[in-house]
Scaffold this motif. Sequence first.
Motif, short mmCIF file in Angstrom:
data_model
loop_
_atom_site.label_atom_id
_atom_site.label_comp_id
_atom_site.label_asym_id
_atom_site.label_seq_id
_atom_site.Cartn_x
_atom_site.Cartn_y
_atom_site.Cartn_z
N TYR A 24 0.64 -1.25 0.16
CA TYR A 24 -0.09 0.08 -0.13
C TYR A 24 0.98 1.10 -0.07
N SER A 28 -2.70 5.31 1.23
CA SER A 28 -3.44 3.95 1.64
C SER A 28 -3.24 4.02 3.29
N TRP A 49 -19.56 -3.16 2.56
CA TRP A 49 -18.19 -2.67 1.90
C TRP A 49 -18.08 -1.24 2.09
N TYR A 66 -14.01 0.73 -1.53
CA TYR A 66 -12.86 0.29 -2.28
C TYR A 66 -13.42 0.05 -3.68
N SER A 67 -12.52 1.07 -4.80
CA SER A 67 -13.22 0.96 -5.97
C SER A 67 -12.50 -0.21 -7.01
N SER A 69 -13.41 -3.73 -6.89
CA SER A 69 -14.15 -4.85 -6.56
C SER A 69 -13.54 -5.97 -7.18
N GLY A 74 -10.98 -5.69 -2.39
CA GLY A 74 -11.35 -4.81 -3.11
C GLY A 74 -10.40 -3.49 -3.46
N ALA A 76 -7.17 -0.81 -3.16
CA ALA A 76 -6.83 0.02 -2.40
C ALA A 76 -8.11 1.14 -1.82
N PRO A 77 -7.98 1.65 -0.68
CA PRO A 77 -9.04 2.33 0.19
C PRO A 77 -9.14 3.98 -0.66
N THR A 78 -10.12 4.43 -0.53
CA THR A 78 -10.62 5.72 -0.93
C THR A 78 -11.45 6.15 0.08
#
Length: 94
Positions: A24, A28, A49, A66-67, A69, A74, A76-78
Motif C-alpha cells: 500500500y 492508503s 463494503w 474500495y473502488s 471490486s 477490493g 486500495a481504500p478511498t
Amino acid sequence: MTKLEKEEILLKGEITNHLNSIEYNDVSNRIFSLIKNYLIEVKVDSSGWNRLFIDPKDGRYWELFYSNSELQGGGAPTLKYLLREEAIIKYDLI
C-alpha cells in the motif's frame, strides 16, 4: 497520525504488486490510520463494503470505499468527503 485538513475532500490510496505481495502507498496507510485511530464510524451500508465516518474535530462525514471490486479485498481504500445531506440519504441516517 495526520488529521484531515479542511481543504481535503478525497484521499485515494493505491496498491502495487511486488513478487506476489501487495504494498500500500502512503495515502492508503494514512487512510487506514485515520479510520483506526481518529475518525468515528457511524454506519456501514447494506453491502458491508462502504462505511461512513465522522470527523470528531469538525463534524464532516467521510465515506470509506474500495473502488477495485475485481481485486482481492477490493483493492486500495478511498476516503471521500460527503456533504451532510448526502450522508443522510445514502446511509439512511435519522
